[in-house]
Design a protein around this motif. Structure first.
Motif, PDB file in Angstrom:
ATOM      1  N   GLU A  26       0.832  -1.201   0.000  1.00 49.64           N
ATOM      2  CA  GLU A  26       0.000   0.000   0.000  1.00 49.64           C
ATOM      3  C   GLU A  26       0.871   1.257   0.000  1.00 49.64           C
ATOM      4  O   GLU A  26       0.599   2.229  -0.729  1.00 49.64           O
ATOM      5  CB  GLU A  26      -0.929   0.006   1.214  1.00 49.64           C
ATOM      6  CG  GLU A  26      -1.900   1.174   1.225  1.00 49.64           C
ATOM      7  CD  GLU A  26      -2.981   1.033   2.272  1.00 49.64           C
ATOM      8  OE1 GLU A  26      -4.002   1.740   2.157  1.00 49.64           O
ATOM      9  OE2 GLU A  26      -2.816   0.226   3.209  1.00 49.64           O
ATOM     10  N   THR A  27       1.941   1.244   0.807  1.00 51.70           N
ATOM     11  CA  THR A  27       2.851   2.385   0.844  1.00 51.70           C
ATOM     12  C   THR A  27       3.508   2.614  -0.512  1.00 51.70           C
ATOM     13  O   THR A  27       3.551   3.733  -1.027  1.00 51.70           O
ATOM     14  CB  THR A  27       3.942   2.164   1.904  1.00 51.70           C
ATOM     15  OG1 THR A  27       3.330   2.047   3.197  1.00 51.70           O
ATOM     16  CG2 THR A  27       4.936   3.317   1.914  1.00 51.70           C
ATOM     17  N   ASN A  36       1.118   3.984  -3.025  1.00 55.81           N
ATOM     18  CA  ASN A  36       0.832   5.396  -2.754  1.00 55.81           C
ATOM     19  C   ASN A  36       1.934   6.273  -3.343  1.00 55.81           C
ATOM     20  O   ASN A  36       1.664   7.326  -3.927  1.00 55.81           O
ATOM     21  CB  ASN A  36       0.708   5.639  -1.245  1.00 55.81           C
ATOM     22  CG  ASN A  36      -0.611   5.153  -0.681  1.00 55.81           C
ATOM     23  OD1 ASN A  36      -1.582   4.969  -1.408  1.00 55.81           O
ATOM     24  ND2 ASN A  36      -0.657   4.943   0.625  1.00 55.81           N
ATOM     25  N   ALA A  65       1.436   6.262  -7.162  1.00 61.02           N
ATOM     26  CA  ALA A  65       0.071   6.523  -7.652  1.00 61.02           C
ATOM     27  C   ALA A  65       0.012   7.343  -8.936  1.00 61.02           C
ATOM     28  O   ALA A  65      -0.755   7.013  -9.857  1.00 61.02           O
ATOM     29  CB  ALA A  65      -0.754   7.183  -6.547  1.00 61.02           C
TER      30      ALA A  65
END
Length: 201
Positions: free
Chosen positions: A50-51, A54, A57
Motif C-alpha cells: 500500500e505504501t 501510494n 500513484a
C-alpha cells in the motif's frame, strides 16, 4: 516481496502450504490470487504494498512495468489493477511461473506477459524501455549490483523511469548510478524498500 530458491521471485516463509496474495486497490480490488509456495518466497506485505503504490500513484496508470524476480506476482497484479498499460513478469521457478500465468488468465489480463527465465540472463539482452521497474531479488545472493548495471547498460529504463527496490536492510546504501535519485525510503523489520527516480544521464 521475497525470497525463495536461487532466483525465484520472492522470499521466506517456512510454511509448506500454498497461500494467496490480495489485490488491495483498483479494478480487481479484493481479489485473492493463489500463490505456489516456493522455498524462500515472501510476498510483499499488504502494508508495504500500500505504501509503495501510494508513492507510485501518479506513475502507474498507462505505465509499462517490468517485474524482476516476480515470485507471487503481488506487485505485478497490483500494478495491472491500477491501470498499468503493460506488465512483464520474469520468474525463474517453473511452478511459480505457471501459477502466475494461471492468475493472469483468471483475471483476463491480456496486457501482461509471464516469462519463465533467469532475470539476470534476460537483462543481458538489449532492452525495451520500461517506465516502472520492480526489483525484489532473492536475499543474500549478491544480485542487485549486476541488476542495476544491466538495466542501465542494456537500455531497459525510460528517461524518467521509477525503480522500486526491496532488499535486506543490512545491505545499507545501494550501488545506484549517479542519475538515480532516491525519492522515498522506508524499513519494515529486516527489509528496506526504496523508490528511485531516474534522470537521463
Amino acid at each position: 516481496m521475497t525470497r525463495r530458491r536461487q532466483q525465484s521471485g520472492q522470499k521466506s516463509p517456512t510454511s509448506r502450504r500454498d497461500g494467496f496474495v490480495r489485490i488491495i486497490s483498483g479494478r480487481w480490488r479484493g481479489r485473492k490470487l493463489p500463490v505456489h509456495n516456493v522455498e524462500g518466497l515472501r510476498p510483499t506485505t499488504d502494508r508495504v504494498k500500500e505504501t509503495v503504490f501510494n508513492w507510485l500513484a501518479p506513475d502507474i496508470p498507462d505505465a509499462r512495468c517490468l517485474d524482476l524476480f516476480t515470485g507471487s506476482g503481488s506487485l505485478s497484479f497490483e500494478a495491472l489493477s491500477r491501470g498499468a498499460e503493460l506488465v512483464t513478469m520474469l520468474e525463474l521457478d517453473k511452478k511459480a511461473a505457471e501459477q502466475l500465468e494461471k492468475n493472469r488468465q483468471s483475471l483476463g489480463a491480456d496486457n501482461a506477459k509471464v516469462v519463465q527465465t533467469d532475470s539476470l540472463t534476460h537483462l543481458k539482452q538489449p532492452g525495451t524501455p520500461y517506465d516502472v521497474v520492480f526489483i525484489d531479488p532473492p536475499f543474500r545472493k549478491d544480485l542487485l549490483s549486476d541488476v542495476i548495471s544491466l538495466l542501465e547498460q542494456q537500455q531497459w529504463l525510460a528517461p524518467h523511469a521509477m525503480i522500486y527496490i526491496e532488499a535486506e536492510k543490512e545491505l545499507g546504501e545501494l550501488p545506484t548510478p549517479t542519475n538515480w535519485h532516491l525519492h522515498r525510503e522506508k524499513t519494515a523489520g529486516q527489509v528496506c524498500y526504496r523508490l528511485f527516480v531516474r534522470e537521463e544521464a
